[in-house]
Design a protein around this motif. Structure first.
Motif, PDB file in Angstrom:
ATOM      1  N   ILE A   1       0.274  -1.966  11.925  1.00 38.05           N
ATOM      2  CA  ILE A   1       0.493  -2.861  13.217  1.00 38.05           C
ATOM      3  C   ILE A   1       1.763  -3.564  13.150  1.00 38.05           C
ATOM      4  N   ASN A   2       2.810  -3.304  12.072  1.00 39.92           N
ATOM      5  CA  ASN A   2       4.106  -3.932  12.196  1.00 39.92           C
ATOM      6  C   ASN A   2       4.925  -2.891  12.847  1.00 39.92           C
TER       7      ASN A   2
ATOM      8  N   SER B   1      -4.551   1.433   2.794  1.00 43.45           N
ATOM      9  CA  SER B   1      -3.472   0.894   1.809  1.00 43.45           C
ATOM     10  C   SER B   1      -2.839  -0.290   2.283  1.00 43.45           C
TER      11      SER B   1
ATOM     12  N   ASP C   1      -3.779  -9.250  -9.417  1.00 37.81           N
ATOM     13  CA  ASP C   1      -4.911  -8.300  -9.775  1.00 37.81           C
ATOM     14  C   ASP C   1      -5.734  -9.007 -11.032  1.00 37.81           C
TER      15      ASP C   1
ATOM     16  N   ASN D   1      -2.364  -4.510   2.348  1.00 35.54           N
ATOM     17  CA  ASN D   1      -2.037  -5.495   1.378  1.00 35.54           C
ATOM     18  C   ASN D   1      -3.528  -6.177   1.050  1.00 35.54           C
ATOM     19  N   THR D   2      -3.511  -6.541   0.012  1.00 34.58           N
ATOM     20  CA  THR D   2      -4.746  -7.332  -0.462  1.00 34.58           C
ATOM     21  C   THR D   2      -4.290  -8.442  -1.542  1.00 34.58           C
TER      22      THR D   2
ATOM     23  N   VAL E   1       2.744   1.529  -0.949  1.00 36.82           N
ATOM     24  CA  VAL E   1       1.990   2.379  -1.492  1.00 36.82           C
ATOM     25  C   VAL E   1       1.558   3.448  -0.350  1.00 36.82           C
TER      26      VAL E   1
ATOM     27  N   LYS F   1      -8.879   0.531 -12.165  1.00 43.16           N
ATOM     28  CA  LYS F   1      -7.624   0.067 -11.404  1.00 43.16           C
ATOM     29  C   LYS F   1      -7.213  -1.452 -11.962  1.00 43.16           C
TER      30      LYS F   1
ATOM     31  N   MET G   1     -11.434  -1.585  12.652  1.00 49.35           N
ATOM     32  CA  MET G   1     -10.509  -0.697  13.502  1.00 49.35           C
ATOM     33  C   MET G   1     -11.148   0.664  13.254  1.00 49.35           C
TER      34      MET G   1
ATOM     35  N   CYS H   1       1.607  -7.063  -7.859  1.00 52.36           N
ATOM     36  CA  CYS H   1       0.223  -6.869  -8.470  1.00 52.36           C
ATOM     37  C   CYS H   1      -0.285  -7.501  -9.634  1.00 52.36           C
TER      38      CYS H   1
ATOM     39  N   GLU I   1       6.870   0.583  -8.906  1.00 48.41           N
ATOM     40  CA  GLU I   1       8.170   0.596  -7.863  1.00 48.41           C
ATOM     41  C   GLU I   1       9.304   1.117  -8.782  1.00 48.41           C
TER      42      GLU I   1
ATOM     43  N   SER J   1      -5.630   0.794  -1.639  1.00 49.37           N
ATOM     44  CA  SER J   1      -5.445  -0.556  -1.745  1.00 49.37           C
ATOM     45  C   SER J   1      -6.214  -1.051  -3.222  1.00 49.37           C
ATOM     46  N   THR J   2      -5.788  -1.957  -4.063  1.00 46.80           N
ATOM     47  CA  THR J   2      -6.366  -2.252  -5.003  1.00 46.80           C
ATOM     48  C   THR J   2      -7.382  -3.491  -4.706  1.00 46.80           C
TER      49      THR J   2
ATOM     50  N   TYR K   1      -7.146  -8.286   5.527  1.00 54.12           N
ATOM     51  CA  TYR K   1      -6.561  -7.047   6.181  1.00 54.12           C
ATOM     52  C   TYR K   1      -7.458  -5.759   5.954  1.00 54.12           C
TER      53      TYR K   1
ATOM     54  N   ALA L   1       1.579   1.056   6.228  1.00 56.91           N
ATOM     55  CA  ALA L   1       2.897   1.559   5.573  1.00 56.91           C
ATOM     56  C   ALA L   1       3.848   1.114   4.951  1.00 56.91           C
ATOM     57  N   GLY L   2       3.254   0.514   3.622  1.00 50.97           N
ATOM     58  CA  GLY L   2       4.069  -0.321   2.926  1.00 50.97           C
ATOM     59  C   GLY L   2       4.349   0.467   1.690  1.00 50.97           C
TER      60      GLY L   2
HETATM   61  P1  NAD Z   1       2.497  -3.802   1.747  1.00 57.23           P
HETATM   62  O1  NAD Z   1       2.552  -5.225   2.083  1.00 57.23           O
HETATM   63  O2  NAD Z   1       3.759  -3.110   1.387  1.00 57.23           O
HETATM   64  O3  NAD Z   1       2.039  -2.831   2.586  1.00 57.23           O
HETATM   65  C1  NAD Z   1       0.591  -3.171   3.409  1.00 57.23           C
HETATM   66  C2  NAD Z   1       0.890  -2.694   5.073  1.00 57.23           C
HETATM   67  O4  NAD Z   1      -0.301  -2.836   5.681  1.00 57.23           O
HETATM   68  C3  NAD Z   1       1.773  -3.674   5.538  1.00 57.23           C
HETATM   69  O5  NAD Z   1       2.836  -2.905   6.221  1.00 57.23           O
HETATM   70  C4  NAD Z   1       0.914  -4.342   6.750  1.00 57.23           C
HETATM   71  O6  NAD Z   1       1.532  -4.736   8.138  1.00 57.23           O
HETATM   72  C5  NAD Z   1      -0.066  -3.125   7.033  1.00 57.23           C
HETATM   73  N1  NAD Z   1      -1.391  -3.728   7.552  1.00 57.23           N
HETATM   74  C6  NAD Z   1      -2.093  -4.802   7.266  1.00 57.23           C
HETATM   75  N2  NAD Z   1      -3.313  -4.831   7.940  1.00 57.23           N
HETATM   76  C7  NAD Z   1      -3.187  -3.802   8.700  1.00 57.23           C
HETATM   77  C8  NAD Z   1      -4.064  -3.316   9.825  1.00 57.23           C
HETATM   78  N3  NAD Z   1      -5.198  -3.895  10.078  1.00 57.23           N
HETATM   79  N4  NAD Z   1      -3.805  -2.035  10.500  1.00 57.23           N
HETATM   80  C9  NAD Z   1      -2.654  -1.456  10.283  1.00 57.23           C
HETATM   81  N5  NAD Z   1      -1.630  -1.894   9.084  1.00 57.23           N
HETATM   82  C10 NAD Z   1      -2.054  -2.943   8.524  1.00 57.23           C
HETATM   83  O7  NAD Z   1       1.535  -3.749   0.421  1.00 57.23           O
HETATM   84  P2  NAD Z   1       1.726  -2.685  -0.823  1.00 57.23           P
HETATM   85  O8  NAD Z   1       2.402  -3.082  -1.816  1.00 57.23           O
HETATM   86  O9  NAD Z   1       1.987  -1.112  -0.242  1.00 57.23           O
HETATM   87  O10 NAD Z   1       0.472  -2.479  -1.483  1.00 57.23           O
HETATM   88  C11 NAD Z   1      -0.830  -2.062  -0.887  1.00 57.23           C
HETATM   89  C12 NAD Z   1      -1.825  -2.086  -1.774  1.00 57.23           C
HETATM   90  O11 NAD Z   1      -1.799  -1.229  -2.704  1.00 57.23           O
HETATM   91  C13 NAD Z   1      -2.318  -3.304  -2.444  1.00 57.23           C
HETATM   92  O12 NAD Z   1      -3.745  -3.435  -2.459  1.00 57.23           O
HETATM   93  C14 NAD Z   1      -1.601  -3.225  -3.818  1.00 57.23           C
HETATM   94  O13 NAD Z   1      -2.325  -4.070  -4.928  1.00 57.23           O
HETATM   95  C15 NAD Z   1      -1.951  -1.719  -3.967  1.00 57.23           C
HETATM   96  N6  NAD Z   1      -0.994  -1.358  -4.959  1.00 57.23           N
HETATM   97  C16 NAD Z   1       0.480  -1.534  -4.827  1.00 57.23           C
HETATM   98  C17 NAD Z   1       1.463  -1.052  -5.626  1.00 57.23           C
HETATM   99  C18 NAD Z   1       2.846  -1.312  -5.456  1.00 57.23           C
HETATM  100  O14 NAD Z   1       3.780  -1.045  -6.177  1.00 57.23           O
HETATM  101  N7  NAD Z   1       3.429  -2.021  -4.631  1.00 57.23           N
HETATM  102  C19 NAD Z   1       1.078  -0.098  -6.610  1.00 57.23           C
HETATM  103  C20 NAD Z   1      -0.302   0.208  -6.717  1.00 57.23           C
HETATM  104  C21 NAD Z   1      -1.226  -0.240  -5.719  1.00 57.23           C
END
Ligand code: NAD
Ligand code: UGA
Length: 475
Positions: free
Chosen positions: A38-39, A89, A282, A91-92, A16, A222, A116, A278, A167, A131-132, A109, A13-14
């Motif tokens: 999980i948070n 989605s 990336d 984090n990576t 993305v 990507k 899971m 990113c 963003e 995720s990327t 992750y 729930a980040g």
């Molecule tokens: P983020 O850190 O904001 O969110 C990721 C969430 O995943 C966290 O809240 C974390 O607690 C949760 N998580 C991790 N492992 C988990 C699990 N096993 N079960 C449940 N929840 C879990 O990251 P983000 O910025 O949303 O990015 C996510 C992905 O999207 C990355 O791969 C990133 O490269 C890609 N991306 C990001 C953007 C951007 O603008 N931020 C844009 C395009 C792509």
């Protein structure tokens, strides 16, 4: 129709997962969408009046769909079990230690999410990579899924559906995407899964903007898109250094080349450096993939984009120090903007971290103002160990030193008061409309402005009395 999707779950729930699922829920009122994490704190915030991330337009979308067909939950077992489509989605980030540290993507992750899913699935699922990830990740994920699922009748189809939102503009990017990219296996079940996901997006995205490719093309597209975007910034930033040495003006150069329709006008804004979670990660990930398959020259080529970005940040710090008579020791410097770009509170890999560290290392005191970044976040970023690997950072001071030398200030005027210089590090619109004459009166003379985003009216500032340094512009 056979394409019907009834329930979508999203792991993560980040930045993305939250916005992208909120838009799907808004556009598809008949699909139940549950975002999982999980948070617990994060989920609590998504269910409250104060959402965990700041994005223009996000509240409207979330408040319209939440409780109707959009839900935020930590109950992964229940919702993953019920969903027919699962987006991942999580984090990576860049791997911090071990083989590939500093470059490879850390898929801990992702693998956790796959395990899971395997553990709770009692019916077949479409698993969507949001995720990327490095190219070929789907192959690894498929193994984790199929070899950990207890029920032999459960089948997993993996799709790659990378997210291109930026963003600060996430909601409009999601609502009117340039394209939606979906990659899948070229098999009958793969094609059926592609059609199902396409059906979801077709609720609001025109047909000709939904692109279907094979899995590996989608994963690699990507990484390539981010590498190409970052490359434009590093290219223009490299030219900004040459402009300063020759008397050319980088804004004029960008404008002139951008009128060539083959180059185009976007993403040519010189800056103190690109940031965000990113681009760097990336590109490093892309370099690592290239090396892993023996393409050292290709890896070296892309690595220069990151190296040029580090150079630009370092160059800015050196310019501030040399401009201020080769010493900033004991001088208060007002930092305008800490987020990695405007309209976000996100500070991941923000150039402000490196710039502040560089100034602090030379003995400066930093007063920081940002309209969206919480003070605690600034201190956390500035005192966190930078990298566990060998990239230059020049940072050895202790956390105590940070607390003593950095002050978070809640308005720009008190930030500037008593300072020797203002450094603009984020292009917040509000910085353009401030009363700089008023600030000038409250500053130590000579008062400097170092515009790391080229957003201020430099002539007007010079008339007030400021010594102005702007990126890639004649002094
Ligand atoms: P983020 O850190 O904001 O969110 C990721 C969430 O995943 C966290 O809240 C974390 O607690 C949760 N998580 C991790 N492992 C988990 C699990 N096993 N079960 C449940 N929840 C879990 O990251 P983000 O910025 O949303 O990015 C996510 C992905 O999207 C990355 O791969 C990133 O490269 C890609 N991306 C990001 C953007 C951007 O603008 N931020 C844009 C395009 C792509
Ligand atoms: C970027 C891409 O634009 C998205 O398409 C992608 O989905 C996303 O990365 C991702 O994969 O995470 P984002 O990092 O959110 O999005 O923001 P950008 O607008 O791309 O800005 C990145 C950095 O480049 C910022 O620090 C920005 O200030 C800087 N930038 C941007 C410049 O210095 N000059 C420019 O001309 C444009």
């Amino acid at each position: 129709s056979t394409n019907t999707v009834k329930k979508i779950a999203c792991i993560g729930a980040g930045y993305v997962g939250g916005p992208s699922m909120a838009v799907i829920a808004l556009q598809c009122p008949n699909i139940e969408v549950v975002v999982l994490d999980i948070n617990e704190e994060r989920i609590k915030a998504w269910n409250s009046d104060k959402l965990p991330i700041y994005e223009p337009g996000l509240e409207e979308v979330v408040f319209a769909a939440r409780g109707r067909n959009l839900f935020f939950s930590t109950d992964t077992t229940k919702h993953l079990g019920e969903a027919d489509v699962i987006f991942v989605s999580v984090n990576t980030p860049t791997k911090m230690s071990g083989i590939g540290a500093g470059r490879a993507a850390d898929l801990t992750y992702w693998e956790g999410a796959a395990r899971m899913i395997a553990a709770v699935s009692k019916s077949s699922k479409i698993v969507v990579e949001k995720s990327t990830v490095p190219v070929k990740t789907a192959e690894a994920i498929a193994k984790v899924l199929t070899r950990n699922c207890v029920d032999p009748n459960v089948k997993f189809e993996i799709l790659s559906n990378p997210e291109f939102l930026a963003e600060g503009t996430a909601i409009s990017d999601l609502t009117k995407p340039d394209r939606v990219l979906i990659g899948g296996q070229e098999t009958p079940t793969g094609r059926a899964a592609l059609e199902k996901l396409k059906w979801v997006y077709a609720h609001w995205v025109p047909d000709n903007r939904i692109l279907m490719t094979n899995l590996w093309s989608a994963e690699l597209a990507k990484l390539t898109a981010n590498a190409m975007l970052a490359q434009r910034i590093s290219s223009v930033n490299a030219i900004s250094a040459l402009c300063e040495a020759t008397g050319a003006d980088v804004s004029q150069v960008s404008y002139a080349i951008g009128m060539d329709s083959r180059i185009g006008p976007k993403f040519l804004q010189a800056s103190v450096g690109f940031g965000g979670s990113c681009f760097q990660k990336d590109i490093l990930n892309l370099c690592y993939v290239c090396e892993s398959v023996g393409l050292k020259e290709v890896s070296d080529y892309w690595y220069t984009v990151v190296a040029m970005n580090d150079y630009q940040k370092q160059r800015f710090v050196e310019r501030v120090i040399s401009g201020m008579f080769n010493t900033v020791a004991g001088k208060r410097i007002a930092i305008f903007g800490f987020a990695f770009k405007k309209d976000t509170g996100d500070t991941r890999e923000t150039p402000a971290i490196d710039v502040c560290r560089g100034l602090l290392a030379d003995g400066a005191k930093c007063a920081v103002y940002d309209p969206q970044v919480a003070p605690i976040q600034m201190f956390r970023d500035l005192s966190a160990p930078k990298y566990a690997w060998d990239r230059p950072h020049g940072w050895t001071k202790s956390e105590n030193h940070i607390m003593e030398s950095v002050q978070a200030v809640s308005d720009p005027y008190s930030c500037a008061a008593g300072s020797h210089a203002i450094c603009v590090l984020t292009e917040w619109d509000e910085f353009k409309g401030l009363d700089y004459a008023k600030m000038y009166d409250s500053m130590v003379k000579p008062a400097f402005v170092f515009d790391g985003r080229n957003i201020l009216d430099h002539d007007a500032l010079r008339k007030i009395g400021f010594v102005v340094y702007a990126l890639g512009k004649p002094l």
